[in-house]
Design a protein around this motif. Structure first.
Motif: not given
Length: 600
Positions: A261-273, A278-287
């Motif tokens: 399992v490998f992990e990462g993150s995604l963040t979107i920077f904006s002027n949204a109120s 806006f941040s989420i984690d990323l996760e995937g699995e190699g097989f």
């Protein structure tokens, strides 16, 4: 490569803190009391005001999924869909709605679906807030953009499946500012959730597309997008300006260098109120894909991840599982992400070759006892590939009702010839019927509620039945895929009207170099299984064989056939003659080599 992405979410405590901090309405369902399902809408005083519960209650059982002491539990009873409804308006409109939801864990629960609705006229009319939600098995959160001004109220309707739990219902105020929403496959992604990019074969690339939308009333300025984690990268998309109602697509890729399992993150920077970061984690699995036979997979423990292949025998006829089989065995595959309403996300046809990597699961067991339910592939992480160029016509395997009842062909596409229904009239959805044939006793035929069999006439005479063999609560059932799987009049062979227990059925068969290496068929295992299948299907009393070329393999065949005993000629020639007979019909007194009067 075709795939579908599903979501898993972060620990509940972090999400609940953020949601409550931003929410102008937050209902945790902790303050009220309702322990039975009302048949008419019943008012319950909660922290936020009066809610109407209809075929719904406040569940405190250990099998209710909740954050805290209790949560709302909804069900469908007969033609009545359960619901929980705000009996008051929220002022200042609604920006986003979020809530926790999961299938309850009582016996028989699962595959629930719900619909979020809102009203701006004090409940006189209701609007759907997006498509229906398929309810997950684990408590998760969802966030839905509403962006309605003025007074508004909400309700959640249970539309299908087993009982479901709802908790921590939250609504933010409407904002005139820019407002960001991130979606994938028309599903909103919640802030702080984990985007699971699924199983990916080592060294290959899996891409996931996300859509950034502006649901506010001012221009949304996305200044930058950052992706962390060595195995994840931003392939396309970046800084963008979005007017109200506009959207933009970004693509994130995952390339696993090894298993795990490998992990990462995604963040979107904006002027949204609502979410300037806006941040989420990323996760995937190699097989590493290692395709095994379905028979081998069926012998492995529940929870094992496997890769198996075969040819598709059932697609969306049952609204899941999809069924496929190889030369020896069959299995179903189901995932919540594959079905949305009546839409099926596997673009394939009957007979297409498919390879699936997923987790072995068992459903519809009898009291939780292993081996009594339907073995299938499932799990949130999966990969599949379709090979339409390898399509082949899938012919059902001919079996008897007795073979159906013994569960020998679970997951297979089969045909029962000359079947008789014990009752008449018309088929009803999700109902079970008794069938029999001339060779054996009673078996079970079930009408799946999603097929077109409901309302069709039950055959009044012997019929040919085709379908998939299911295992449910310890019993094997035949489930037809549609009315096309029922022959109104089956071909009746001469003598078929005589019960088999009143006849002596004798078969002679020259099996080319049976069990011998170097001559005859190349695949001895396939020959063995095919011979066994033919014998079990014919269900004869006596078989006379020629060209038996391996005594040990022949003895193994006789041992694996229940109720039969085998004899083999005792001479030095490699290819021998042999008999196989049913012990309940034949009793041998003596046997030996027939030599008198012969030239050799």
């Amino acid at each position: 490569m075709k795939f579908f992405t599903v979501f898993s979410f972060l620990a509940l405590s972090g999400f609940i803190f953020n949601t409550h901090a931003d929410a102008q309405l937050f209902e945790d369902f902790e303050s009220g009391t309702l322990t039975s399902y009302p048949t008419d809408p019943q008012a319950v005083e909660l922290e936020t005001g009066v809610w109407l519960f209809h075929q719904a209650l406040l569940g405190r059982d250990d099998r209710d999924q909740k954050n805290g002491e209790q949560s709302a539990r909804l069900r469908t009873s007969g033609a009545t869909n359960g619901s929980i409804t705000m009996d008051f308006d929220k002022t200042n409109g609604a920006g986003t709605v979020s809530f926790l939801f999961a299938n309850s864990t009582f016996f028989g629960d699962g595959d629930g679906e719900i619909q979020l609705q809102y009203s701006t006229d004090q409940g006189d009319s209701w609007n759907d807030a997006g498509p229906e939600f398929e309810v997950p098995d684990q408590l998760q959160t969802t966030e839905v953009a509403i962006n309605q001004t003025g007074n508004i109220r909400f309700r959640i309707v249970h539309t299908e499946g087993g009982r479901v739990n709802i908790d921590d219902f939250s609504v933010t105020d409407f904002s005139d500012d820019a407002s960001i929403v991130v979606t994938q496959n028309n599903t909103n992604i919640a802030l702080g959730s984990t985007l699971d990019v699924n199983l990916t074969q080592i060294g290959s690339v899996r891409s996931s597309q996300l859509i950034i939308g502006n649901n506010g009333n001012q221009t949304l300025e996305v200044s930058s997008i950052e992706v962390s984690g060595e195995t994840f990268s931003l392939v396309s998309g970046g800084a963008v300006t979005l007017e109200p109602g506009e959207s933009s697509t970004i693509t994130v890729s995952f390339t696993p260098p090894a298993e795990g399992v490998f992990e990462g993150s995604l963040t979107i920077f904006s002027n949204a109120s609502n979410h300037p970061e806006f941040s989420i984690d990323l996760e995937g699995e190699g097989f590493e894909r290692n395709v095994i036979s379905i028979s081998e997979a069926r012998d492995l423990p529940i929870g094992t991840q496997v890769s198996v292949g075969g040819w598709i025998t059932a697609l969306d006829e049952f609204r899941g599982p999809l069924f496929f089989e190889d030369f020896f065995a069959g299995i179903g595959w189901y995932n919540e992400g594959l079905m949305r309403g009546n839409q099926f996300f596997v673009n394939a046809s009957h007979g297409d070759s498919i390879v699936v990597t997923a987790t072995l699961k068992e459903v519809d067991t009898l009291g939780g006892q292993p081996g009594t339910g339907l073995l299938k592939l499932g799990g949130d992480r999966f990969e599949f590939e379709i090979f339409p160029e390898s399509n082949r016509e899938m012919m059902p395997t001919l079996i008897s009702v007795d073979q159906l009842s013994r569960g020998n062909f679970r997951g297979r596409l089969v045909r029962i010839n000359s079947a008789v229904f014990a009752s008449g009239g018309t088929f009803q959805g999700n109902s079970q019927y008794t069938i029999s044939d001339r060779t054996s006793g009673a078996g079970l035929f079930r009408v799946n509620q999603f097929t077109n069999l409901s309302g069709a006439s039950i055959p009044s005479q012997r019929s040919g039945l085709i379908g998939i063999v299911w295992q449910r609560n310890g019993n094997s059932e035949l489930q037809a895929r549609s009315t096309d799987d029922i022959d109104p009049v089956a071909y009746v062979y001469p003598g078929d009207d005589i019960p088999q227990e009143h006849t002596l059925d004798v078969v002679t068969w020259n099996i080319e170099w049976f069990g011998f290496d170097g001559e005859g068929p190349i695949n001895n295992e396939l020959q063995f299984q095919n011979v066994k299948t033919v014998i079990e299907t014919l269900n004869a009393d006596v078989y006379a064989f020629q060209e038996i070329a391996n005594n040990a393999v022949y003895n193994q065949l006789a041992n694996e056939l229940e109720g039969y005993t085998g004899l083999i000629a005792n001479y030095t020639q490699t290819q021998k003659t042999a008999y196989l007979y049913r012990e309940s019909t034949i009793n041998d007194l003596n046997f030996g080599l027939l030599s008198a009067g012969q030239n050799s």
